[in-house]
Motif scaffolding. Sequence first.
Motif, PDB file in Angstrom:
ATOM      1  N   ILE A 153    -147.191  -2.886 -10.333  1.00  0.00           N
ATOM      2  CA  ILE A 153    -145.830  -3.017 -10.829  1.00  0.00           C
ATOM      3  C   ILE A 153    -145.028  -3.891  -9.879  1.00  0.00           C
ATOM      4  O   ILE A 153    -144.923  -3.617  -8.690  1.00  0.00           O
ATOM      5  N   LYS A 154    -144.541  -4.968 -10.414  1.00  0.00           N
ATOM      6  CA  LYS A 154    -143.748  -5.885  -9.594  1.00  0.00           C
ATOM      7  C   LYS A 154    -142.288  -5.801 -10.040  1.00  0.00           C
ATOM      8  O   LYS A 154    -141.959  -6.090 -11.171  1.00  0.00           O
ATOM      9  N   VAL A 155    -141.435  -5.376  -9.145  1.00  0.00           N
ATOM     10  CA  VAL A 155    -140.012  -5.320  -9.445  1.00  0.00           C
ATOM     11  C   VAL A 155    -139.277  -6.021  -8.317  1.00  0.00           C
ATOM     12  O   VAL A 155    -139.727  -6.006  -7.181  1.00  0.00           O
ATOM     13  N   LYS A 156    -138.154  -6.584  -8.668  1.00  0.00           N
ATOM     14  CA  LYS A 156    -137.388  -7.275  -7.634  1.00  0.00           C
ATOM     15  C   LYS A 156    -136.514  -6.264  -6.913  1.00  0.00           C
ATOM     16  O   LYS A 156    -135.405  -5.963  -7.333  1.00  0.00           O
ATOM     17  N   LYS A 157    -137.091  -5.702  -5.866  1.00  0.00           N
ATOM     18  CA  LYS A 157    -136.315  -4.746  -5.104  1.00  0.00           C
ATOM     19  C   LYS A 157    -136.787  -4.787  -3.666  1.00  0.00           C
ATOM     20  O   LYS A 157    -137.887  -5.244  -3.380  1.00  0.00           O
ATOM     21  N   VAL A 158    -135.926  -4.324  -2.786  1.00  0.00           N
ATOM     22  CA  VAL A 158    -136.312  -4.320  -1.383  1.00  0.00           C
ATOM     23  C   VAL A 158    -136.081  -2.918  -0.803  1.00  0.00           C
ATOM     24  O   VAL A 158    -135.067  -2.273  -1.076  1.00  0.00           O
ATOM     25  N   LEU A 159    -137.062  -2.446  -0.054  1.00  0.00           N
ATOM     26  CA  LEU A 159    -136.975  -1.103   0.511  1.00  0.00           C
ATOM     27  C   LEU A 159    -135.994  -1.077   1.679  1.00  0.00           C
ATOM     28  O   LEU A 159    -136.071  -1.878   2.598  1.00  0.00           O
ATOM     29  N   LEU A 160    -135.053  -0.154   1.631  1.00  0.00           N
ATOM     30  CA  LEU A 160    -134.057  -0.038   2.703  1.00  0.00           C
ATOM     31  C   LEU A 160    -134.370   1.102   3.659  1.00  0.00           C
ATOM     32  O   LEU A 160    -134.184   0.992   4.857  1.00  0.00           O
ATOM     33  N   GLY A 161    -134.832   2.219   3.098  1.00  0.00           N
ATOM     34  CA  GLY A 161    -135.082   3.361   3.973  1.00  0.00           C
ATOM     35  C   GLY A 161    -135.515   4.566   3.178  1.00  0.00           C
ATOM     36  O   GLY A 161    -135.826   4.457   2.000  1.00  0.00           O
ATOM     37  N   LYS A 162    -135.529   5.729   3.863  1.00  0.00           N
ATOM     38  CA  LYS A 162    -135.957   6.928   3.157  1.00  0.00           C
ATOM     39  C   LYS A 162    -135.002   8.104   3.372  1.00  0.00           C
ATOM     40  O   LYS A 162    -134.188   8.088   4.281  1.00  0.00           O
ATOM     41  N   ALA A 163    -135.158   9.075   2.485  1.00  0.00           N
ATOM     42  CA  ALA A 163    -134.271  10.231   2.537  1.00  0.00           C
ATOM     43  C   ALA A 163    -134.571  11.069   3.778  1.00  0.00           C
ATOM     44  O   ALA A 163    -135.713  11.241   4.152  1.00  0.00           O
ATOM     45  N   GLU A 164    -133.519  11.569   4.412  1.00  0.00           N
ATOM     46  CA  GLU A 164    -133.659  12.402   5.597  1.00  0.00           C
ATOM     47  C   GLU A 164    -133.294  13.846   5.287  1.00  0.00           C
ATOM     48  O   GLU A 164    -133.810  14.760   5.888  1.00  0.00           O
ATOM     49  N   HIS A 165    -132.394  13.998   4.356  1.00  0.00           N
ATOM     50  CA  HIS A 165    -131.881  15.327   4.093  1.00  0.00           C
ATOM     51  C   HIS A 165    -131.150  15.307   2.759  1.00  0.00           C
ATOM     52  O   HIS A 165    -130.686  14.277   2.323  1.00  0.00           O
ATOM     53  N   TYR A 166    -131.088  16.457   2.101  1.00  0.00           N
ATOM     54  CA  TYR A 166    -130.284  16.523   0.895  1.00  0.00           C
ATOM     55  C   TYR A 166    -129.511  17.831   0.890  1.00  0.00           C
ATOM     56  O   TYR A 166    -129.882  18.788   1.561  1.00  0.00           O
ATOM     57  N   TYR A 167    -128.423  17.827   0.162  1.00  0.00           N
ATOM     58  CA  TYR A 167    -127.572  19.015   0.071  1.00  0.00           C
ATOM     59  C   TYR A 167    -127.577  19.456  -1.377  1.00  0.00           C
ATOM     60  O   TYR A 167    -127.023  18.783  -2.235  1.00  0.00           O
ATOM     61  N   VAL A 168    -128.234  20.573  -1.636  1.00  0.00           N
ATOM     62  CA  VAL A 168    -128.498  20.992  -3.005  1.00  0.00           C
ATOM     63  C   VAL A 168    -127.227  21.090  -3.843  1.00  0.00           C
ATOM     64  O   VAL A 168    -127.133  20.562  -4.932  1.00  0.00           O
ATOM     65  N   LYS A 169    -126.196  21.744  -3.298  1.00  0.00           N
ATOM     66  CA  LYS A 169    -125.000  22.005  -4.105  1.00  0.00           C
ATOM     67  C   LYS A 169    -124.123  20.778  -4.282  1.00  0.00           C
ATOM     68  O   LYS A 169    -123.698  20.454  -5.373  1.00  0.00           O
ATOM     69  N   ALA A 170    -123.893  20.087  -3.191  1.00  0.00           N
ATOM     70  CA  ALA A 170    -122.952  18.970  -3.245  1.00  0.00           C
ATOM     71  C   ALA A 170    -123.565  17.722  -3.884  1.00  0.00           C
ATOM     72  O   ALA A 170    -122.856  16.785  -4.195  1.00  0.00           O
ATOM     73  N   GLN A 171    -124.893  17.735  -4.087  1.00  0.00           N
ATOM     74  CA  GLN A 171    -125.576  16.568  -4.616  1.00  0.00           C
ATOM     75  C   GLN A 171    -125.287  15.314  -3.811  1.00  0.00           C
ATOM     76  O   GLN A 171    -124.886  14.271  -4.329  1.00  0.00           O
ATOM     77  N   VAL A 172    -125.467  15.479  -2.519  1.00  0.00           N
ATOM     78  CA  VAL A 172    -125.286  14.363  -1.608  1.00  0.00           C
ATOM     79  C   VAL A 172    -126.641  14.072  -0.959  1.00  0.00           C
ATOM     80  O   VAL A 172    -127.384  14.983  -0.629  1.00  0.00           O
ATOM     81  N   GLY A 173    -126.944  12.801  -0.818  1.00  0.00           N
ATOM     82  CA  GLY A 173    -128.192  12.418  -0.173  1.00  0.00           C
ATOM     83  C   GLY A 173    -127.920  11.772   1.167  1.00  0.00           C
ATOM     84  O   GLY A 173    -126.928  11.054   1.334  1.00  0.00           O
ATOM     85  N   LEU A 174    -128.781  12.069   2.137  1.00  0.00           N
ATOM     86  CA  LEU A 174    -128.668  11.425   3.443  1.00  0.00           C
ATOM     87  C   LEU A 174    -129.885  10.513   3.632  1.00  0.00           C
ATOM     88  O   LEU A 174    -131.025  10.954   3.541  1.00  0.00           O
ATOM     89  N   PHE A 175    -129.616   9.250   3.857  1.00  0.00           N
ATOM     90  CA  PHE A 175    -130.694   8.271   4.030  1.00  0.00           C
ATOM     91  C   PHE A 175    -130.540   7.561   5.366  1.00  0.00           C
ATOM     92  O   PHE A 175    -129.433   7.450   5.888  1.00  0.00           O
TER      93      PHE A 175
END
Length: 330
Positions: free
Chosen positions: A243-265
Amino acid sequence: ETFDVTNIGVHLKAKEFNQILEDPNTIVVDFRNHYESEIGHFKGAITPDVETFRESLPIINEQLKDFKEDKNLVMYCTGGIRCEKASAYFKHQGFKNVFQLEGGIINYAKQIKEENIESKFIGKNFVFDHRLGERITDDIVSQCHQCGKPCDNHTNCLNDGCHLLFIQCDDCKAAMENCCSTECLEITHLPLAEQVKLRRGKQVGNKVFRKGKSENLKFKHSGELSDKPLAVANKTNDIRQKIKVKKVLLGKAEHYYVKAQVGLFVIENQELNVGDKILISGPTTGNEELVLEKMLVNGIENSVAKIGDKITFEVPFRVRLSDKLFKIIG
Ligand SMILES: [Zn+2]
Ligand SMILES: [Zn+2]
């Protein structure tokens, strides 16, 4: 040169091999490499953590030194050739009862089909052609080296300067564009001339079948392997695709907050700006696209994040630790 290579072990056909495996006095040893036994092996086999056949000989000799007189030393390999040499070696070392699987796993697979006998081999037989494995039973005994999902499809890293042999599931293949690491993914996005420049003067460390080990592979197993199947193979799911898509990898998830639906990358590559179109991708999350409207960079609201920055932003779904953050280009 120091011993008689024609003094080999007793050849066993599939049926006889199954019988001797039932004997409690039998020790069965896999004389293949770690990447071969990882995707399939005989139940109860000792699978030495080695990269070459030669390495396994003294290891096994030491491990089994107290059993030379009374145990059956039963060995197998892919096509039976390696066992010819190994069995002569072990007889020379003083093992009294040495047996080998005639024609190896390849021949065993044929016989169990023709004679309709039970397979004591579970999983796939690794072979050196484009398939990188022939299915013997429907059991999947290994994991995707990147996400841990049951998987037994080997591939080579798409970065020609790496070419690491590893196990990758279809989701990781899509997210990582067939690469073994974020470093390799980044390199494959460079112009070809620059990729060649990077490789110049360097030994291609992971070349094809040599190694198959890297710190980047979190779910790689070698040495003692489990006999427990992790999943059943899906017969229709064998069509491999790039699969070839035009995208570039920036980083990965470090943590998530279940209730607030916030992602930490954590940004590991390039930079991220408010207004960028991003993709969050992972085996459970799937592919979620959104436009970044607001983010906190190291705890403070900012419009740009650079390598090493920790960023948090709101997501309308749940983020997992295995998720990766991409910027969509164009
Ligand atoms: Zn995976
Ligand atoms: Zn690689």
